[in-house]
Design a protein around this motif. Structure first.
Motif, mmCIF file in Angstrom:
data_model
loop_
_atom_site.group_PDB
_atom_site.id
_atom_site.type_symbol
_atom_site.label_atom_id
_atom_site.label_comp_id
_atom_site.label_asym_id
_atom_site.label_seq_id
_atom_site.Cartn_x
_atom_site.Cartn_y
_atom_site.Cartn_z
ATOM 1 N N LEU A 32 0.143 15.697 8.090
ATOM 2 C CA LEU A 32 0.939 15.068 9.136
ATOM 3 C C LEU A 32 2.323 14.683 8.620
ATOM 4 N N MET A 33 2.369 14.217 7.374
ATOM 5 C CA MET A 33 3.665 13.855 6.795
ATOM 6 C C MET A 33 4.562 15.080 6.708
ATOM 7 N N MET A 55 13.179 8.203 6.322
ATOM 8 C CA MET A 55 11.852 8.647 5.888
ATOM 9 C C MET A 55 10.771 7.665 6.336
ATOM 10 N N ARG A 56 11.121 6.378 6.321
ATOM 11 C CA ARG A 56 10.170 5.368 6.784
ATOM 12 C C ARG A 56 9.890 5.558 8.267
ATOM 13 N N GLN A 57 10.933 5.850 9.014
ATOM 14 C CA GLN A 57 10.721 6.044 10.441
ATOM 15 C C GLN A 57 9.841 7.274 10.659
ATOM 16 N N TYR A 103 0.836 -1.210 0.000
ATOM 17 C CA TYR A 103 0.000 0.000 0.000
ATOM 18 C C TYR A 103 0.864 1.249 0.000
ATOM 19 N N ARG A 104 0.324 2.312 -0.604
ATOM 20 C CA ARG A 104 1.031 3.592 -0.610
ATOM 21 C C ARG A 104 1.123 4.120 0.816
ATOM 22 N N VAL A 105 2.220 4.833 1.085
ATOM 23 C CA VAL A 105 2.464 5.304 2.447
ATOM 24 C C VAL A 105 1.345 6.233 2.908
ATOM 25 N N GLY A 106 0.932 7.163 2.031
ATOM 26 C CA GLY A 106 -0.122 8.102 2.395
ATOM 27 C C GLY A 106 -1.420 7.384 2.737
ATOM 28 N N TRP A 107 -1.729 6.367 1.965
ATOM 29 C CA TRP A 107 -2.949 5.599 2.187
ATOM 30 C C TRP A 107 -2.919 4.945 3.557
ATOM 31 N N GLN A 108 -1.714 4.426 3.932
ATOM 32 C CA GLN A 108 -1.601 3.738 5.224
ATOM 33 C C GLN A 108 -1.778 4.696 6.392
ATOM 34 N N ASN A 166 8.065 17.313 0.328
ATOM 35 C CA ASN A 166 7.052 17.076 -0.721
ATOM 36 C C ASN A 166 6.007 16.053 -0.296
ATOM 37 N N PRO A 167 5.284 16.295 0.778
ATOM 38 C CA PRO A 167 4.382 15.250 1.274
ATOM 39 C C PRO A 167 3.320 14.809 0.263
ATOM 40 N N GLU A 168 2.813 15.731 -0.575
ATOM 41 C CA GLU A 168 1.768 15.320 -1.534
ATOM 42 C C GLU A 168 2.296 14.219 -2.443
ATOM 43 N N GLN A 169 3.540 14.428 -2.894
ATOM 44 C CA GLN A 169 4.144 13.479 -3.812
ATOM 45 C C GLN A 169 4.550 12.192 -3.085
#
Lengths: 306, 347, 350
Positions: free
Chosen positions: B158-159, B182-184, B130-135, B166-169
């Motif tokens: 939040l991101m 970035m994952r953390q 799943y995409r990070v934003g979706w999660q 570039n949180p949208e991207q």
């Protein structure tokens, strides 16, 4: 002498004798399913090796196998005298089914040995050396996978028996030669995992020969899943032999195996269902014994169970 | 329903007298004992452990591998594998609500939304398909019943807050396209989504490079002060928490051996194990040469040494240490506690 | 420490040659001299090479290790430091470059020459759990190098293993045990004993303590120091922990994205760092001291390390450097002394 620190004895050690195999044994021996499947397997092996021990001694010199064949007794239903009834030849069906174990188990054992030997050899080389060899072996294995099993068996069997009658070893080779690609895949993938572990790298850095690395470091650490697979596989090979014989492309009709018995019984199912039922039960129980044993081994060998 | 009582048990040892004492106690673990019933015997993972955390405070639980430093928070979060794990005693209270033996509805209402947790390995904690934003948005959709669109907007916001450029991207990317740091950050965003009062971070920087470690610690401490959260840091790395911890608990072989204000601990560790641990860390400045080290290896948690579990490795051990286990007791002239018979002599 | 000369070289090589490079260890003697090491990993399978270029893991690295000294190689994950180690011991084939050991290029050696040299150059791995074969006991693990090189008979090897166990701080009774019966620190000692079995002159230690607990790290670092003091070993010590590298190293090189950005004596790097990356790295190291930590000014690097498949042109650090100028994009900075007293690969060093 250097004055390095001596770590205290036994602080992190549990007991002296813990090796992989002993650990597995510790897990196995506490499981009733292991003992249950072991007993099944032992009983069937004994049946295959010494069928006479399971069948009452022969009543006369003309009937050494103890099958009590009397044509006048044909197709009797099970009774106190003939527990499983008799077949079309009037032979005691209990004796027939017992004698059938030998051929079925021989085929299962040697077909499995055949495919495991080829599989470990090719899979090991492909996994260890990689590159073109790996690509070549893997594609051939893929080719075999693409072939439907029965079609493959028919092709191999007809190729082997261009002249003369079919024999047990034909069926064994046919089943074995279709089984190795799965072993190649499995063993190759475990070799790939193990060969990148640091202890293999360490041996390589020491200048160990490829043979030593494969034999001392890779084989003992990669063999467990293949062992499990082939034990489970034994069960299905017994069933495959029966299927081939049932379809009439397996063992010669004059040999005694559960598959042959099922073939013959299939034609007379309305009148004499016992001819179908008893070999089926033996077949299912024997297969189950090997499958259960394989499952138990898999769980015992899985380090996550520790 | 139990309320926070002030007993004279060791639970109070950690009630700090520092400036944050006026704040509400959020989470309180008292005399917690966790055992693992294994084939090889009973593992005493944690024995009589107590700590609490106030609003706006940072608690560091320090210890080496196998010390049981993660066990108490796993009990809090319901992450202990049962069986083999058994909570053999003690209590865990969140704002007065007892969590040990509570109904699963009660637990669900607290875990995740009131108390959240981040882990050492953010790659395995994110679903790769799943995409990070979706999660991150999923947390809003389920936890706050937001619409898809609203949840996505909040996720992106939040991101940005946790410092993902570039949180949208980035929201449209998959976890494998993120670097470790970035994952953390994404994990932290997910944990913060429901505005928890307590954030637990289990080895949050261990898998990260040193330059990224500093960034993540800065982020955690910034978010903590903005939200006035209670922050619990579990780590083996004495360095990374030094600047952010208010209080520390040092674990050894399943027991707390020292606790108290971080500054006191780092300036003058009281327990011989803490002293050995701090002095065995190599420094980036000052003299080099042979390192101080603690002799021997940590004990097996199945067969703990008699008396004080540290005595076989302790340079100061006396006869008493072999037979008698020291309790965590207050250190004179100081707010901390130490579980050693010789605390006063050694300081 | 009495070392009985266990039958040298039964493998058909000229024993005189062996004796020659075993004799006379000068302190400061140049053991290993790596020049222009390049290692690229092609991507894709044998059927289909990917369109993207190779992973440029190491792009021109020079290193020297002297007898009785330690050269520390530091860098963050993915900078190529482990690839350097693995290439020197020929676990990987170098793409280009040379590595002279006693004046002979390791990368140009035949298989049999290499086999001989492997006795002198040993590697210690990071992971004490995966670096020992779980099916072999400690005796078999430590004597394996002796078996491979045909040194001594069974009794000799047994004595040697006992001696080695003692040198690394383990007991002789440990010889019959299996790796899983040991803690991480003890396993790493077994790994070190294996590396010492052939009396090497050079040990490549690839993150040898980073998997260990703090209190055990110190024990193992001390063991490395003692062994060096006793036998004049040279170490190439690879780690990401700067404090540990500082403790054990005489010389230090800092790697970033396949290249060395700064090299010098320990004090050159830790007291007089002049490359921006080294400075950032040093400023990020946390110290277990709240007072200095709170006062410290940290250099926070922006962004992530770029992909080694497509590294930035010119200076590879420029995408994250606060000093970057157009020149950094166009020109690769050479690793030369720019007035700091030690070589730095930066156009604008401090």
């Amino acid at each position: 002498m250097t004055n390095v620190i001596h770590p205290p004895e036994s602080s992190s050690t549990v007991d002296e004798s813990r090796t992989f195999w002993r650990d597995s044994w510790r897990i196995l021996r506490r499981r009733w399913l292991f003992w249950f499947s072991l007993i099944i397997i032992i009983v069937f092996i004994a049946m295959a090796a010494f069928p006479e021990a399971f069948v009452a001694p022969s009543p006369g010199p003309d009937d050494p196998s103890g099958k009590f064949c009397l044509l006048t007794n044909d197709r009797l239903a099970p009774s106190a005298e003939h527990w499983y009834g008799t077949d079309v030849q009037g032979c005691d069906y209990y004796a027939q089914v017992t004698h059938g174990a030998r051929v079925s188990l021989i085929v299962a054992l040697f077909a499995t040995l055949f495919s495991v030997t080829i599989g470990i050899l090719l899979g090991g080389l492909a996994g260890f050396y990689g590159g073109w060899l790996d690509a070549f072996v893997s594609r051939i294995a893929d080719g075999f996978f693409a072939l439907p099993y029965l079609v493959g068996a028919i092709i191999v069997l007809s190729a082997l028996t261009t002249q003369g009658s079919r024999q047990i070893w034909h069926v064994t080779v046919a089943i074995g030669s279709l089984g190795w690609p799965a072993v190649v895949r499995l063993y190759r993938s475990t070799v790939l995992q193990v060969k990148n572990l640091e202890y293999v790298q360490a041996a390589r850095a020491l200048g160990a020969s490829d043979g030593r690395i494969i034999y001392r470091h890779i084989l003992p650490n990669a063999i467990a899943p293949t062992l499990v697979y082939s034990t489970i596989g034994m069960g299905s090979v017994i069933a495959v032999e029966a299927t081939l014989s049932f379809l009439g492309i397996g063992l010669p009709i004059n040999s005694i195996s559960w598959g042959i018995m099922l073939t013959e019984a299939g034609n007379r199912i309305e009148n004499t269902p016992h001819l179908l039922i008893f070999p089926s039960i033996y077949l299912i129980v024997a297969s189950l014994g090997f499958v259960l044993m394989g499952e138990q081994l898999r769980e015992a060998f899985d380090p996550r169970q520790r | 329903m139990a309320t926070v009582t002030s007993s004279t048990s060791s639970a109070d040892c950690l009630r700090s007298g520092s400036d944050s004492s006026s704040d509400e106690v959020l989470l309180e673990v008292q005399d917690l004992t966790v055992e693992f019933h294994t084939d090889d015997g009973i593992v005493h993972a944690v024995s009589n452990m107590s700590w609490d955390i106030n609003e706006g405070e940072t608690l560091a639980i320090l210890g080496e591998s196998g010390s049981g430093k993660s066990v108490s928070v796993q009990a809090v979060m319901g992450l202990l594998p049962t069986p083999p794990a058994v909570i053999a005693g003690g209590s865990i209270r969140y704002r007065g609500t007892e969590l040990v033996g509570a109904s699963s509805d009660t637990l669900r209402s607290i875990r995740g939304s009131e108390v959240a947790m981040i882990f050492q390995d953010p790659l395995s904690a994110l679903n790769p398909v799943y995409r990070v934003g979706w999660q991150i948005a999923e947390t809003f959709r389920i936890g706050k019943r937001m619409s898809r669109k609203e949840a996505n907007g909040r996720a992106i916001e939040l991101m940005g807050r946790v410092g993902i450029p570039n949180p949208e991207q980035r929201a449209r990317q998959y976890p494998h396209q993120f670097s470790g740091g970035m994952r953390q950050r994404a994990m932290i965003a997910m944990a913060l989504a429901l505005e928890p009062k307590v954030l637990i971070a289990d080895e949050p920087t261990t898998a990260l490079d040193v330059t990224v470690q500093a960034q993540i610690m800065d982020l955690l401490s910034k978010i903590q002060s903005e939200n006035r959260m209670g922050l619990i840091l579990i780590t083996h790395d004495l360095g990374v928490v030094a600047s952010v911890a208010d209080r520390v608990v040092v674990m050894y072989a399943g027991r707390a051996v020292e606790s108290g204000p971080a500054d006191d601990f780092y300036a003058k560790p009281a327990h011989p194990y803490s002293q050995g641990l701090l002095s065995s860390v190599p420094k980036i400045s000052g003299p080099t040469g042979k390192l101080n080290s603690i002799e021997g290896t940590p004990p097996s948690v199945i067969e703990l040494p008699s008396g004080c579990a540290f005595h076989p490795r302790c340079p100061h051990s006396v006869d008493r240490c072999h037979s008698q286990a020291p309790e965590l007791t207050a250190i004179t002239d100081r707010t901390g506690h130490s579980a050693c018979f010789l605390t006063e002599e050694l300081l | 420490m009495s070392e009985q000369p266990l039958n040298p070289a039964d493998d058909g090589e000229d024993p005189g040659e062996l004796a020659e490079h075993r004799s006379g260890v000068d302190d400061d003697e140049l053991l290993l001299d790596v020049r222009g090491l390049v290692k690229e990993f092609p991507q894709g399978s044998v059927w289909q090479r990917r369109r993207t270029g190779p992973v440029q893991a190491v792009s021109g690295v020079d290193l020297e290790v002297r007898a009785g000294q330690t050269h520390g190689l530091v860098g963050e994950s993915g900078c190529g430091k482990s690839t350097v180690a693995r290439t020197i011991v020929r676990l990987e084939r170098p793409t280009a470059g040379q590595a002279f050991y006693n004046g002979r290029d390791l990368f140009a050696m035949s298989k049999s020459e290499l086999r001989l040299v492997r006795r002198d150059i040993q590697i210690v791995f990071q992971d004490p759990f995966s670096s020992l074969n779980p099916r072999m006991n400690v005796q078999a693990i430590i004597e394996e190098p002796l078996v491979i090189h045909g040194v001594g008979d069974k009794a000799d090897r047994k004595d040697k293993v006992i001696d080695l166990l003692d040198r690394v701080g383990l007991n002789p009774e440990h010889a019959t045990r299996y790796p899983h019966q040991f803690s991480g620190g003890q396993r790493q000692r077994v790994g070190i004993a294996r590396a010492l079995a052939l009396d090497p002159k050079l040990i490549i230690a690839d993150e040898p303590v980073s998997a260990l607990d703090v209190s055990i790290q110190a024990q193992v670092v001390n063991l490395f120091r003692e062994l060096q003091a006793d036998t004049g070993l040279g170490y190439l010590f690879i780690a990401h922990d700067l404090a540990i590298v500082r403790n054990i190293s005489d010389d230090v090189s800092v790697m970033y994205l396949g290249r060395i950005v700064e090299t010098g004596s320990r004090d050159d790097i830790f007291e007089r760092a002049s490359h921006p990356y080294t400075q950032a790295l040093l400023s990020a190291v946390p110290e277990p001291d709240p007072v200095t930590e709170r006062e410290r000014e940290r250099i926070v690097l922006e962004g992530d390390v770029p992909s080694p498949v497509d590294p930035p042109s010119g200076c590879r650090f420029r995408t994250r450097c606060w000093k970057a100028e157009p020149k950094c994009r166009e020109e690769v900075p050479e690793l030369v002394d720019r007035g700091a007293g030690h070589p730095v690969a930066c156009h604008f060093p401090d």
